[in-house]
Design an enzyme around this catalytic site. Structure first.
Site, PDB file in Angstrom:
ATOM      1  N   LYS A 177      34.512   4.241 -25.158  1.00  0.00           N
ATOM      2  CA  LYS A 177      35.637   3.370 -24.802  1.00  0.00           C
ATOM      3  C   LYS A 177      36.871   4.161 -24.379  1.00  0.00           C
ATOM      4  CE  LYS A 177      33.993  -0.256 -27.785  1.00  0.00           C
ATOM      5  NZ  LYS A 177      34.192  -1.157 -28.908  1.00  0.00           N
ATOM      6  N   LYS A 201      40.173   1.947 -33.317  1.00  0.00           N
ATOM      7  CA  LYS A 201      38.801   1.652 -32.850  1.00  0.00           C
ATOM      8  C   LYS A 201      37.987   2.926 -32.715  1.00  0.00           C
ATOM      9  CE  LYS A 201      39.354  -2.419 -29.897  1.00  0.00           C
ATOM     10  NZ  LYS A 201      39.134  -2.925 -28.543  1.00  0.00           N
ATOM     11  N   GLY A 222      29.245  -3.928 -31.443  1.00  0.00           N
ATOM     12  CA  GLY A 222      28.854  -5.025 -32.315  1.00  0.00           C
ATOM     13  C   GLY A 222      29.952  -5.444 -33.273  1.00  0.00           C
ATOM     14  N   GLU A 224      44.983   1.136 -30.446  1.00  0.00           N
ATOM     15  CA  GLU A 224      45.257   0.181 -29.378  1.00  0.00           C
ATOM     16  C   GLU A 224      46.175  -0.901 -29.914  1.00  0.00           C
ATOM     17  OE1 GLU A 224      41.964  -1.178 -26.469  1.00  0.00           O
ATOM     18  OE2 GLU A 224      42.059  -2.789 -27.944  1.00  0.00           O
ATOM     19  N   HIS A 242      38.704 -14.128 -25.628  1.00  0.00           N
ATOM     20  CA  HIS A 242      37.775 -13.111 -25.106  1.00  0.00           C
ATOM     21  C   HIS A 242      37.140 -13.705 -23.854  1.00  0.00           C
ATOM     22  CE1 HIS A 242      34.354 -10.074 -25.609  1.00  0.00           C
ATOM     23  NE2 HIS A 242      33.966 -10.875 -24.634  1.00  0.00           N
ATOM     24  N   GLU A 275      34.451  -6.843 -20.093  1.00  0.00           N
ATOM     25  CA  GLU A 275      35.101  -7.684 -21.094  1.00  0.00           C
ATOM     26  C   GLU A 275      36.617  -7.503 -21.068  1.00  0.00           C
ATOM     27  OE1 GLU A 275      31.654  -8.156 -24.463  1.00  0.00           O
ATOM     28  OE2 GLU A 275      33.245  -6.718 -24.896  1.00  0.00           O
ATOM     29  N   ASN A 299      29.992  -3.711 -20.882  1.00  0.00           N
ATOM     30  CA  ASN A 299      28.647  -3.663 -21.452  1.00  0.00           C
ATOM     31  C   ASN A 299      27.666  -3.444 -20.314  1.00  0.00           C
ATOM     32  OD1 ASN A 299      29.442  -6.144 -23.929  1.00  0.00           O
ATOM     33  ND2 ASN A 299      29.347  -3.947 -24.158  1.00  0.00           N
ATOM     34  N   ARG A 313      24.470  -3.735 -19.804  1.00  0.00           N
ATOM     35  CA  ARG A 313      23.146  -4.306 -20.086  1.00  0.00           C
ATOM     36  C   ARG A 313      23.210  -5.823 -19.891  1.00  0.00           C
ATOM     37  NH1 ARG A 313      25.074  -6.866 -24.543  1.00  0.00           N
ATOM     38  NH2 ARG A 313      26.450  -5.618 -25.847  1.00  0.00           N
ATOM     39  N   VAL A 339      23.488 -11.263 -24.568  1.00  0.00           N
ATOM     40  CA  VAL A 339      22.909 -12.419 -25.260  1.00  0.00           C
ATOM     41  C   VAL A 339      23.300 -13.711 -24.541  1.00  0.00           C
ATOM     42  CG1 VAL A 339      22.878 -13.705 -27.436  1.00  0.00           C
ATOM     43  CG2 VAL A 339      23.051 -11.202 -27.481  1.00  0.00           C
TER      44      VAL A 339
HETATM   45  P1  ADP Z   1      32.656  -4.112 -29.861  1.00  0.00           P
HETATM   46  O1  ADP Z   1      32.265  -3.097 -28.846  1.00  0.00           O
HETATM   47  O2  ADP Z   1      32.424  -3.662 -31.254  1.00  0.00           O
HETATM   48  O3  ADP Z   1      32.124  -5.484 -29.576  1.00  0.00           O
HETATM   49  P2  ADP Z   1      35.214  -4.786 -28.662  1.00  0.00           P
HETATM   50  O4  ADP Z   1      36.173  -3.734 -28.265  1.00  0.00           O
HETATM   51  O5  ADP Z   1      34.386  -5.424 -27.585  1.00  0.00           O
HETATM   52  O6  ADP Z   1      34.241  -4.201 -29.788  1.00  0.00           O
HETATM   53  O7  ADP Z   1      35.963  -5.918 -29.453  1.00  0.00           O
HETATM   54  C1  ADP Z   1      35.289  -6.956 -30.132  1.00  0.00           C
HETATM   55  C2  ADP Z   1      36.252  -8.070 -30.496  1.00  0.00           C
HETATM   56  O8  ADP Z   1      37.339  -7.562 -31.303  1.00  0.00           O
HETATM   57  C3  ADP Z   1      36.934  -8.716 -29.304  1.00  0.00           C
HETATM   58  O9  ADP Z   1      36.161  -9.736 -28.726  1.00  0.00           O
HETATM   59  C4  ADP Z   1      38.187  -9.266 -29.938  1.00  0.00           C
HETATM   60  O10 ADP Z   1      37.893 -10.442 -30.668  1.00  0.00           O
HETATM   61  C5  ADP Z   1      38.553  -8.197 -30.967  1.00  0.00           C
HETATM   62  N1  ADP Z   1      39.509  -7.200 -30.421  1.00  0.00           N
HETATM   63  C6  ADP Z   1      39.196  -6.013 -29.861  1.00  0.00           C
HETATM   64  N2  ADP Z   1      40.314  -5.353 -29.475  1.00  0.00           N
HETATM   65  C7  ADP Z   1      41.361  -6.123 -29.797  1.00  0.00           C
HETATM   66  C8  ADP Z   1      42.796  -6.003 -29.660  1.00  0.00           C
HETATM   67  N3  ADP Z   1      43.360  -4.921 -29.124  1.00  0.00           N
HETATM   68  N4  ADP Z   1      43.564  -7.022 -30.116  1.00  0.00           N
HETATM   69  C9  ADP Z   1      43.016  -8.116 -30.676  1.00  0.00           C
HETATM   70  N5  ADP Z   1      41.671  -8.283 -30.853  1.00  0.00           N
HETATM   71  C10 ADP Z   1      40.853  -7.313 -30.417  1.00  0.00           C
END
Ligand code: ADP
Length: 447
Positions: free
Chosen positions: A119, A161, A167, A203, A211, A278, A293, A295, A298
């Site tokens: 990321k 993060k 996931g 972040e 989302h 995303e 992503n 791939r 779901v």
């Molecule tokens: P993963 O790769 O584990 O799925 P993501 O980065 O896609 O992680 O984030 C998963 C979920 O976490 C997002 O759909 C959102 O709900 C929440 N999220 C991620 N980053 C943020 C952020 N900066 N602020 C608020 N919510 C976040």
């Protein structure tokens, strides 16, 4: 037209393996299923032309066992491997091994997987393209003191993060500088233990966003199209459980803006095959890239329902080297689609509930689709994710889709294991959900 594959091995199990086998059958391609000792009688082993056991129940010994899977492809003369989602789908080494063994990996190149799988690198790349990202520790983090300074500059609350997390795991929300130090070290250690990579970044936490993700499709000749968005704001513990398309809050202009941003990213990294970009969409309808992503996802069926495009078949066609068969202007969104992930889990605590299904009734009727691999007397093994079925509906309008989903959930009966059907019913009855007024914290109200 490029010659089609004769035989594909599906390196997955459950509903997605079944979904891929169905697509192969329609394309006239023979299929090889692989299974663990726990999945001997799983539907995917019965529907495929051939089935090979690749190891014991534990994922690491079977569905993640690269040498076993490659050997299975070699002995069965499979020309290509479809990884589905999860397991090896975003494993760049696996894609590379396939490339080196002369087996076509149905997905993007190992380089794209590697780049977007991190990321930190992905955010850097996207920033370079002037697509918005949330404020973050873009210059790297030296030590804990530096991290606190960066977090202060970004402004609390922040999220820590894991660079290679996934996931919904590996994220820590931090509200104050006082709690930062501890959580910073825990996040680093957890990332190292869970993902074998302790790199983390900070972040800005976005308050109450939605989302929103964009499905893209790219061929190796530089053609890229987007298939509209999916709204995946209904999540538990940062994991999606209900998705819909289109999003109730996007207008044509915003859809085009986000779609074109996704296409720009795919083009810049010479991405091929299908993928999803995303974004978080804040209350003021400003969007920020989150991750890509690399791939099939779901929730791809909701996009299929509103575009009429079979994304898995396109994925296979693209892997043969075919060109995309339509232009952006040919992609029209029709009606509204919702998907509920029916999981074997306690609807209140989300604790998985494996066991034997003693009675099963599936819903039906116009606009109702089920993607599943379960049947009556099937035993849900404890070793894998708890997804039992994807219940997908389509309607001319969102109101019709909501009605169909409520009806389908009422018809659906699964006994023997606990399921989250009661939770989905509650969501369908919620006035804010019905009005489309949701954000990623929506489910907290039911906790
Ligand atoms: P993963 O790769 O584990 O799925 P993501 O980065 O896609 O992680 O984030 C998963 C979920 O976490 C997002 O759909 C959102 O709900 C929440 N999220 C991620 N980053 C943020 C952020 N900066 N602020 C608020 N919510 C976040």
């Amino acid at each position: 037209m490029k010659p089609m594959f004769h035989k594909i091995l599906i390196a997955n199990r459950g509903e997605i393996a079944v979904r891929i086998i169905r697509a192969c059958k329609e394309l006239g391609i023979r299929t090889v299923a692989v299974y663990s000792e726990a999945d001997k009688d799983n539907l995917h082993t019965k529907l495929a032309d051939e089935a090979i056991c690749i190891g014991p129940a534990k994922s690491k010994d079977s569905y993640l066992n690269v040498s076993s899977i490659i050997s299975a492809a070699e002995v069965t003369d499979a020309e290509a491997i479809h990884p589905g989602y999860g397991f090896l789908a975003e494993n760049a080494e696996f894609a590379e091994i396939c490339e080196n063994c002369g087996i076509k990996f149905i997905g993007p190149s190992s380089n794209s997987i590697r780049l977007m799988g991190n990321k930190i690198q992905a955010k850097k790349e996207v920033e370079r393209l002037r697509v918005s990202v949330l404020p973050w520790s873009s210059a790297g983090i030296k030590d804990e003191k530096d991290a606190v300074d960066i977090a202060r500059r970004i402004g609390f609350p922040v999220i820590i993060k894991a660079a290679v997390g996934g996931g919904g795991r590996g994220m820590k929300l931090v509200h104050t500088p006082a709690s930062f130090g501890n959580l910073f070290h825990t996040a680093k250690n957890e990332a190292q233990a869970a993902f074998g990579n302790g790199d983390i970044f900070i972040e800005k936490y976005c308050e109450a966003p939605r989302h929103i993700e964009i499905q893209i499709m790219a061929d190796k000749y530089g053609n890229v199209v987007y298939l509209g968005e999916r709204d995946c704001s209904i999540q538990r513990r940062h994991q999606k459980i209900l998705e819909e398309a289109p999003s109730p809050v996007l207008d044509e202009r915003l859809r085009r803006g986000m779609g074109e941003a996704a296409v720009k990213i795919a083009r810049a990294i010479a991405y091929t095959n299908v993928g999803t970009v995303e974004f978080l969409l804040d209350k003021n309808l400003r969007y920020y890239f989150m991750e890509m992503n690399t791939r099939i996802q779901v929730e791809h069926p909701v996009t299929e329902m509103i575009t009429g495009i079979d994304i898995i078949k396109e994925q296979i066609r693209l892997a043969t080297g075919e060109r995309i068969r339509f232009k952006q202007k040919h992609i029209r969104l029709k009606g509204h689609s919702i998907e509920c992930r029916i999981n074997a889990e306690d609807p209140d605590t989300f604790v998985p509930s494996p066991g034997k299904i003693t009675s099963l009734q599936m819903p039906g009727g116009p606009g109702v689709r089920i993607d599943s691999a379960i049947s009556c007397n099937y035993t849900v093994p404890p070793h894998y994710d708890s997804l039992l079925a994807k219940l997908i509906v389509h309607g001319d309008t969102r109101a019709e889709a909501l009605k169909r989903m409520a009806m389908a959930l009422d018809e659906m009966e699964i006994e023997g294991v606990k399921t989250n059907i009661p939770l989905h019913k509650k969501i369908m009855n919620d006035s804010d959900f019905i009005a489309g007024r949701v954000d990623i914290n929506f489910l907290n109200r039911f906790a």
